[in-house]
Design a protein around this motif. Sequence first.
Motif, PDB file in Angstrom:
ATOM      1  N   TRP A  78     -28.048  28.374   2.919  1.00  0.00           N
ATOM      2  CA  TRP A  78     -29.011  28.960   1.835  1.00  0.00           C
ATOM      3  C   TRP A  78     -30.301  28.602   1.871  1.00  0.00           C
ATOM      4  CZ3 TRP A  78     -24.444  27.939  -2.092  1.00  0.00           C
ATOM      5  CH2 TRP A  78     -23.419  28.680  -1.740  1.00  0.00           C
ATOM      6  N   ASN A  79     -30.681  27.687   2.715  1.00  0.00           N
ATOM      7  CA  ASN A  79     -32.192  27.156   2.747  1.00  0.00           C
ATOM      8  C   ASN A  79     -32.407  26.530   1.475  1.00  0.00           C
ATOM      9  OD1 ASN A  79     -32.542  28.035   5.263  1.00  0.00           O
ATOM     10  ND2 ASN A  79     -33.115  29.963   4.723  1.00  0.00           N
ATOM     11  N   VAL A  80     -31.600  25.722   0.953  1.00  0.00           N
ATOM     12  CA  VAL A  80     -31.935  24.927  -0.460  1.00  0.00           C
ATOM     13  C   VAL A  80     -32.521  23.527  -0.026  1.00  0.00           C
ATOM     14  CG1 VAL A  80     -30.777  23.530  -2.144  1.00  0.00           C
ATOM     15  CG2 VAL A  80     -29.685  25.874  -1.424  1.00  0.00           C
ATOM     16  N   LYS A  81     -33.662  23.214  -0.662  1.00  0.00           N
ATOM     17  CA  LYS A  81     -34.125  22.075  -0.372  1.00  0.00           C
ATOM     18  C   LYS A  81     -33.734  20.806  -0.919  1.00  0.00           C
ATOM     19  CE  LYS A  81     -38.838  20.071  -1.091  1.00  0.00           C
ATOM     20  NZ  LYS A  81     -39.875  20.023  -1.765  1.00  0.00           N
ATOM     21  N   VAL A  82     -33.501  20.031  -0.198  1.00  0.00           N
ATOM     22  CA  VAL A  82     -32.922  18.589  -0.706  1.00  0.00           C
ATOM     23  C   VAL A  82     -34.270  17.696  -0.973  1.00  0.00           C
ATOM     24  CG1 VAL A  82     -31.752  16.436   0.032  1.00  0.00           C
ATOM     25  CG2 VAL A  82     -30.843  18.881   0.872  1.00  0.00           C
ATOM     26  N   ILE A  83     -34.146  17.456  -2.118  1.00  0.00           N
ATOM     27  CA  ILE A  83     -35.403  16.726  -2.557  1.00  0.00           C
ATOM     28  C   ILE A  83     -35.107  15.191  -2.333  1.00  0.00           C
ATOM     29  CG2 ILE A  83     -36.732  15.828  -4.646  1.00  0.00           C
ATOM     30  CD1 ILE A  83     -36.132  18.683  -5.947  1.00  0.00           C
ATOM     31  N   LYS A  84     -34.182  14.668  -2.732  1.00  0.00           N
ATOM     32  CA  LYS A  84     -33.457  13.433  -2.373  1.00  0.00           C
ATOM     33  C   LYS A  84     -31.938  13.160  -2.690  1.00  0.00           C
ATOM     34  CE  LYS A  84     -34.179   8.575  -3.491  1.00  0.00           C
ATOM     35  NZ  LYS A  84     -35.034   7.527  -4.272  1.00  0.00           N
ATOM     36  N   ASP A  85     -31.235  12.635  -1.869  1.00  0.00           N
ATOM     37  CA  ASP A  85     -29.976  12.482  -1.903  1.00  0.00           C
ATOM     38  C   ASP A  85     -29.168  13.591  -2.584  1.00  0.00           C
ATOM     39  OD1 ASP A  85     -30.314   9.908  -1.127  1.00  0.00           O
ATOM     40  OD2 ASP A  85     -30.753   9.246  -3.296  1.00  0.00           O
ATOM     41  N   ASN A  86     -28.743  13.759  -3.813  1.00  0.00           N
ATOM     42  CA  ASN A  86     -28.037  14.776  -4.363  1.00  0.00           C
ATOM     43  C   ASN A  86     -28.885  15.777  -5.368  1.00  0.00           C
ATOM     44  OD1 ASN A  86     -28.111  13.040  -6.306  1.00  0.00           O
ATOM     45  ND2 ASN A  86     -26.058  13.552  -7.196  1.00  0.00           N
ATOM     46  N   LEU A  87     -30.161  15.413  -5.271  1.00  0.00           N
ATOM     47  CA  LEU A  87     -30.953  16.245  -6.109  1.00  0.00           C
ATOM     48  C   LEU A  87     -31.628  17.627  -5.185  1.00  0.00           C
ATOM     49  CD1 LEU A  87     -32.590  16.519  -8.863  1.00  0.00           C
ATOM     50  CD2 LEU A  87     -34.456  15.016  -7.882  1.00  0.00           C
ATOM     51  N   LEU A  88     -31.412  18.711  -5.774  1.00  0.00           N
ATOM     52  CA  LEU A  88     -31.673  19.937  -4.924  1.00  0.00           C
ATOM     53  C   LEU A  88     -32.576  20.691  -5.662  1.00  0.00           C
ATOM     54  CD1 LEU A  88     -27.940  20.923  -3.697  1.00  0.00           C
ATOM     55  CD2 LEU A  88     -29.608  19.089  -2.729  1.00  0.00           C
ATOM     56  N   ASP A  89     -33.430  21.655  -4.721  1.00  0.00           N
ATOM     57  CA  ASP A  89     -34.371  22.594  -5.406  1.00  0.00           C
ATOM     58  C   ASP A  89     -33.935  23.798  -4.737  1.00  0.00           C
ATOM     59  OD1 ASP A  89     -36.216  24.366  -6.225  1.00  0.00           O
ATOM     60  OD2 ASP A  89     -37.609  22.897  -5.561  1.00  0.00           O
ATOM     61  N   ASP A  90     -33.225  24.915  -5.533  1.00  0.00           N
ATOM     62  CA  ASP A  90     -33.054  26.117  -5.050  1.00  0.00           C
ATOM     63  C   ASP A  90     -33.715  27.220  -5.838  1.00  0.00           C
ATOM     64  OD1 ASP A  90     -31.774  26.183  -7.541  1.00  0.00           O
ATOM     65  OD2 ASP A  90     -29.653  27.102  -6.746  1.00  0.00           O
ATOM     66  N   GLY A  91     -34.955  26.730  -6.381  1.00  0.00           N
ATOM     67  CA  GLY A  91     -35.792  27.442  -7.266  1.00  0.00           C
ATOM     68  C   GLY A  91     -35.444  26.874  -8.798  1.00  0.00           C
ATOM     69  N   LEU A  92     -34.187  26.212  -9.026  1.00  0.00           N
ATOM     70  CA  LEU A  92     -34.283  25.508 -10.091  1.00  0.00           C
ATOM     71  C   LEU A  92     -33.844  23.980  -9.565  1.00  0.00           C
ATOM     72  CD1 LEU A  92     -31.810  27.801 -12.336  1.00  0.00           C
ATOM     73  CD2 LEU A  92     -34.323  27.328 -12.530  1.00  0.00           C
TER      74      LEU A  92
END
Length: 88
Positions: free
Chosen positions: A29-43
Amino acid sequence: MEVERVLKYGGKVLVKLNPYITTEQIAEWNVKVIKDNLLDDGLILLNNTTDEWIKFFERKFEIKQYEEIYYPEYEQYNRMFCLIKRAI
Protein backbone atom coordinates in the motif's frame (compact mmCIF):
# COMPACT_ATOMS: atom_id res chain seq x y z
CA MET A 1 -2.96 9.88 26.80
CA GLU A 2 -5.24 12.91 27.10
CA VAL A 3 -8.37 10.88 27.87
CA GLU A 4 -6.72 9.57 31.02
CA ARG A 5 -6.25 13.14 32.25
CA VAL A 6 -9.85 14.28 31.72
CA LEU A 7 -11.74 11.07 32.56
CA LYS A 8 -12.94 10.57 36.15
CA TYR A 9 -12.04 7.37 37.99
CA GLY A 10 -14.57 4.74 36.98
CA GLY A 11 -15.32 6.68 33.79
CA LYS A 12 -15.71 4.75 30.54
CA VAL A 13 -14.31 5.38 27.10
CA LEU A 14 -14.67 3.58 23.75
CA VAL A 15 -11.52 3.34 21.68
CA LYS A 16 -11.77 2.24 18.04
CA LEU A 17 -8.55 1.21 16.31
CA ASN A 18 -7.78 0.34 12.73
CA PRO A 19 -6.41 -3.12 12.01
CA TYR A 20 -2.75 -3.94 12.48
CA ILE A 21 -0.96 -3.52 9.14
CA THR A 22 1.53 -6.24 8.24
CA THR A 23 4.93 -5.55 6.73
CA GLU A 24 3.64 -6.91 3.43
CA GLN A 25 0.63 -4.56 3.50
CA ILE A 26 2.86 -1.59 4.34
CA ALA A 27 4.94 -2.31 1.22
CA GLU A 28 1.93 -3.13 -1.00
CA TRP A 29 0.00 0.00 0.00
CA ASN A 30 3.10 2.25 -0.09
CA VAL A 31 2.62 3.34 3.52
CA LYS A 32 5.48 5.45 4.78
CA VAL A 33 7.24 4.21 7.92
CA ILE A 34 8.24 7.25 9.94
CA LYS A 35 9.97 5.28 12.68
CA ASP A 36 9.38 1.83 14.17
CA ASN A 37 5.59 1.40 14.41
CA LEU A 38 4.75 5.04 13.57
CA LEU A 39 3.25 5.13 10.06
CA ASP A 40 1.99 7.78 7.64
CA ASP A 41 -0.77 6.71 5.25
CA GLY A 42 -2.10 10.24 4.90
CA LEU A 43 -2.82 10.17 8.63
CA ILE A 44 -0.23 9.51 11.32
CA LEU A 45 -0.95 6.23 13.10
CA LEU A 46 0.57 3.85 15.62
CA ASN A 47 0.64 0.37 14.12
CA ASN A 48 0.47 -1.66 17.32
CA THR A 49 -0.67 -5.25 17.57
CA THR A 50 -3.71 -5.96 19.72
CA ASP A 51 -1.44 -7.40 22.43
CA GLU A 52 0.64 -4.22 22.45
CA TRP A 53 -2.52 -2.10 22.82
CA ILE A 54 -3.77 -4.32 25.64
CA LYS A 55 -0.50 -3.86 27.55
CA PHE A 56 -0.67 -0.10 26.95
CA PHE A 57 -4.29 0.27 28.09
CA GLU A 58 -3.95 -2.02 31.12
CA ARG A 59 -1.48 0.38 32.73
CA LYS A 60 -4.30 2.84 33.52
CA PHE A 61 -7.57 1.16 32.51
CA GLU A 62 -9.59 -1.98 33.04
CA ILE A 63 -10.54 -3.51 29.70
CA LYS A 64 -14.26 -4.07 30.15
CA GLN A 65 -14.85 -5.44 26.65
CA TYR A 66 -12.99 -6.02 23.40
CA GLU A 67 -14.63 -6.59 20.01
CA GLU A 68 -13.42 -7.01 16.46
CA ILE A 69 -15.66 -5.49 13.81
CA TYR A 70 -15.35 -7.02 10.35
CA TYR A 71 -15.57 -4.79 7.27
CA PRO A 72 -16.07 -7.15 4.31
CA GLU A 73 -15.48 -4.40 1.73
CA TYR A 74 -11.92 -4.07 3.07
CA GLU A 75 -11.54 -7.66 4.27
CA GLN A 76 -10.24 -6.32 7.58
CA TYR A 77 -11.19 -6.14 11.24
CA ASN A 78 -11.25 -2.93 13.25
CA ARG A 79 -10.66 -3.24 16.98
CA MET A 80 -12.82 -1.67 19.67
CA PHE A 81 -12.07 -1.46 23.37
CA CYS A 82 -14.41 -0.41 26.16
CA LEU A 83 -12.13 0.91 28.91
CA ILE A 84 -12.80 1.97 32.50
CA LYS A 85 -10.34 4.28 34.23
CA ARG A 86 -8.77 2.63 37.27
CA ALA A 87 -8.48 4.33 40.63
CA ILE A 88 -4.92 4.96 41.74
